[in-house]
Design a protein around this motif. Structure first.
Motif, PDB file in Angstrom:
ATOM      1  N   ALA A  50       1.199  24.474 -82.850  1.00 21.62           N
ATOM      2  CA  ALA A  50       1.063  24.889 -81.451  1.00 21.62           C
ATOM      3  C   ALA A  50       0.169  23.913 -80.695  1.00 21.62           C
ATOM      4  O   ALA A  50       0.475  23.531 -79.554  1.00 21.62           O
ATOM      5  N   GLY A  51      -0.929  23.497 -81.324  1.00 22.80           N
ATOM      6  CA  GLY A  51      -1.833  22.563 -80.667  1.00 22.80           C
ATOM      7  C   GLY A  51      -1.165  21.247 -80.334  1.00 22.80           C
ATOM      8  O   GLY A  51      -1.347  20.695 -79.241  1.00 22.80           O
ATOM      9  N   VAL A  52      -0.378  20.733 -81.271  1.00 17.65           N
ATOM     10  CA  VAL A  52       0.338  19.479 -81.047  1.00 17.65           C
ATOM     11  C   VAL A  52       1.295  19.611 -79.864  1.00 17.65           C
ATOM     12  O   VAL A  52       1.338  18.759 -78.966  1.00 17.65           O
ATOM     13  N   MET A  53       2.065  20.696 -79.839  1.00  8.54           N
ATOM     14  CA  MET A  53       3.078  20.853 -78.802  1.00  8.54           C
ATOM     15  C   MET A  53       2.455  21.090 -77.426  1.00  8.54           C
ATOM     16  O   MET A  53       2.941  20.576 -76.411  1.00  8.54           O
ATOM     17  N   PRO A 161       5.622  13.473 -83.418  1.00 12.64           N
ATOM     18  CA  PRO A 161       4.779  14.671 -83.423  1.00 12.64           C
ATOM     19  C   PRO A 161       5.553  15.941 -83.091  1.00 12.64           C
ATOM     20  O   PRO A 161       5.304  17.001 -83.667  1.00 12.64           O
ATOM     21  N   ILE A 162       6.502  15.828 -82.154  1.00 11.77           N
ATOM     22  CA  ILE A 162       7.313  16.997 -81.815  1.00 11.77           C
ATOM     23  C   ILE A 162       8.168  17.414 -83.003  1.00 11.77           C
ATOM     24  O   ILE A 162       8.293  18.606 -83.323  1.00 11.77           O
ATOM     25  N   THR A 163       8.754  16.435 -83.685  1.00  2.56           N
ATOM     26  CA  THR A 163       9.577  16.730 -84.855  1.00  2.56           C
ATOM     27  C   THR A 163       8.760  17.442 -85.927  1.00  2.56           C
ATOM     28  O   THR A 163       9.197  18.445 -86.509  1.00  2.56           O
ATOM     29  N   ILE A 164       7.561  16.925 -86.191  1.00  2.00           N
ATOM     30  CA  ILE A 164       6.698  17.529 -87.209  1.00  2.00           C
ATOM     31  C   ILE A 164       6.288  18.934 -86.792  1.00  2.00           C
ATOM     32  O   ILE A 164       6.291  19.875 -87.601  1.00  2.00           O
ATOM     33  N   ALA A 165       5.944  19.109 -85.511  1.00  2.00           N
ATOM     34  CA  ALA A 165       5.528  20.425 -85.027  1.00  2.00           C
ATOM     35  C   ALA A 165       6.647  21.447 -85.163  1.00  2.00           C
ATOM     36  O   ALA A 165       6.435  22.579 -85.623  1.00  2.00           O
ATOM     37  N   ILE A 166       7.863  21.059 -84.772  1.00  2.00           N
ATOM     38  CA  ILE A 166       8.997  21.977 -84.871  1.00  2.00           C
ATOM     39  C   ILE A 166       9.347  22.234 -86.329  1.00  2.00           C
ATOM     40  O   ILE A 166       9.732  23.351 -86.708  1.00  2.00           O
ATOM     41  N   PHE A 262      -4.846  19.473 -81.347  1.00  2.00           N
ATOM     42  CA  PHE A 262      -5.253  18.695 -80.171  1.00  2.00           C
ATOM     43  C   PHE A 262      -5.831  17.346 -80.598  1.00  2.00           C
ATOM     44  O   PHE A 262      -5.475  16.291 -80.057  1.00  2.00           O
ATOM     45  N   ILE A 263      -6.745  17.398 -81.565  1.00  2.00           N
ATOM     46  CA  ILE A 263      -7.431  16.175 -82.000  1.00  2.00           C
ATOM     47  C   ILE A 263      -6.445  15.194 -82.631  1.00  2.00           C
ATOM     48  O   ILE A 263      -6.467  13.992 -82.338  1.00  2.00           O
ATOM     49  N   ILE A 267      -5.604  11.444 -81.187  1.00  2.00           N
ATOM     50  CA  ILE A 267      -5.732  10.234 -82.005  1.00  2.00           C
ATOM     51  C   ILE A 267      -4.406   9.511 -82.098  1.00  2.00           C
ATOM     52  O   ILE A 267      -4.331   8.279 -81.979  1.00  2.00           O
ATOM     53  N   SER A 268      -3.334  10.284 -82.287  1.00  2.00           N
ATOM     54  CA  SER A 268      -1.999   9.697 -82.415  1.00  2.00           C
ATOM     55  C   SER A 268      -1.605   8.939 -81.145  1.00  2.00           C
ATOM     56  O   SER A 268      -1.098   7.812 -81.205  1.00  2.00           O
ATOM     57  N   LEU A 269      -1.857   9.546 -79.995  1.00  2.00           N
ATOM     58  CA  LEU A 269      -1.494   8.903 -78.737  1.00  2.00           C
ATOM     59  C   LEU A 269      -2.309   7.622 -78.514  1.00  2.00           C
ATOM     60  O   LEU A 269      -1.791   6.625 -77.995  1.00  2.00           O
ATOM     61  N   GLU A 270      -3.580   7.645 -78.898  1.00  2.00           N
ATOM     62  CA  GLU A 270      -4.411   6.458 -78.727  1.00  2.00           C
ATOM     63  C   GLU A 270      -3.977   5.336 -79.668  1.00  2.00           C
ATOM     64  O   GLU A 270      -4.006   4.157 -79.309  1.00  2.00           O
TER      65      GLU A 270
END
Length: 273
Positions: A50-53, A161-166, A262-263, A267-270
């Motif tokens: 949920a945090g990732v999405m 990240p979306i793939t992993i979250a889903i 979130f964290i 980090i991933s986006l950076e």
């Protein structure tokens, strides 16, 4: 953005969507062979999902969509279009949830307890519930498949990240489908097959959505679809992931998972930008 549409990107999008959908099989497999389950770990994982999405929706996808729409429609017009698309995405999933039979959060149907304590239960009713749930979730998986498919055209930094979250989200769904069918029939293969067919709804949704959208694809359509995808993911996070996580774990553990998501996403986006 039109230059991103090519065969390789299409194959990548379909592959990611298929992998996300097929995680239902992993959940089903675990549920029919495991003697127990670690609810705390599952709650934590759902919180992270949920945090990732939520983070990627509000910190990456929505700003990207609004920026692109602002360039095409200066002033408030572009932002208004983006907001409408966002809420349209959320509304579409809410409508699907509303019309699906048996969808209620008084007892989360997507993540039922895997232990059947009662020694007496109607096996035919339980099997029917499992099959009905599989059909309902198959319909529900369509927008998730489209969301993953479209995200792939923005790049792997957003799509992965979306793939992993889903995929994490689909693990308990696989459990939800498999447990009643397995308990009713005693057949592992039947339970896993039901989860497989339900999971395949995501790549099917991506394929159907792609066939409809590709001929109409423009920069404006892409930006609007990104906003809609964000709406879909935010709704799924608050309507399904967080209630499911709270069902399994303690409040602070779930919040810890969300903040970890979130964290990780920050980090991933950076790292990838």
């Amino acid at each position: 953005m039109l230059e991103n549409i090519n065969y390789n990107t299409f194959v990548t999008a379909m592959t990611l969507t298929t992998l996300a959908g097929l995680s239902t099989v992993a959940g089903a497999f675990v549920s029919v062979i495991a003697k127990g389950n670690n609810k705390s770990t599952l709650a934590w994982a759902l919180g992270i999902s949920a945090g990732v999405m939520i983070f990627i929706s509000f910190m990456e996808i929505v700003p990207e969509s609004l920026s692109e729409l602002h360039e095409m429609f200066p002033g408030k017009e572009g932002r208004i279009y983006g907001f409408i698309a966002f809420f349209a995405g959320s509304g579409a999933v809410a409508l699907i949830d509303r019309i699906l039979p048996g969808h209620t959060h008084t007892r989360c149907p997507h993540v039922p307890d895997t232990d059947i304590s009662s020694k007496t239960f109607d096996k035919s009713v339980m099997e029917r519930q499992g099959i009905l749930l599989a059909v309902a979730i198959s319909i529900h998986n369509f927008p998730e498949g489209i969301a993953t498919f479209i995200a792939a055209f923005e790049g792997l930094d957003i799509a992965l990240p979306i793939t992993i979250a889903i995929a994490i989200h689909n693990l308990p769904i696989g459990i939800a489908i498999a447990v009643p069918i397995y308990q009713a029939t005693g057949k592992r293969s039947k339970a896993i097959l039901a989860a497989l067919l339900s999971g395949l709804a995501e790549p099917l949704g991506a394929l159907v959505g792609g066939m409809i959208l590709m001929p109409l694809w423009t920069d404006a359509v892409c930006a609007l679809m990104l906003a809609s995808v964000a709406g879909v993911m935010v709704y799924i996070s608050f309507d399904e992931l967080l209630p499911s996580a709270l069902k399994y774990g303690r409040h602070h553990a779930v919040i810890g998972g969300v903040m970890s998501g979130f964290i990780l996403m920050a980090i991933s986006l950076e790292l990838f930008h």
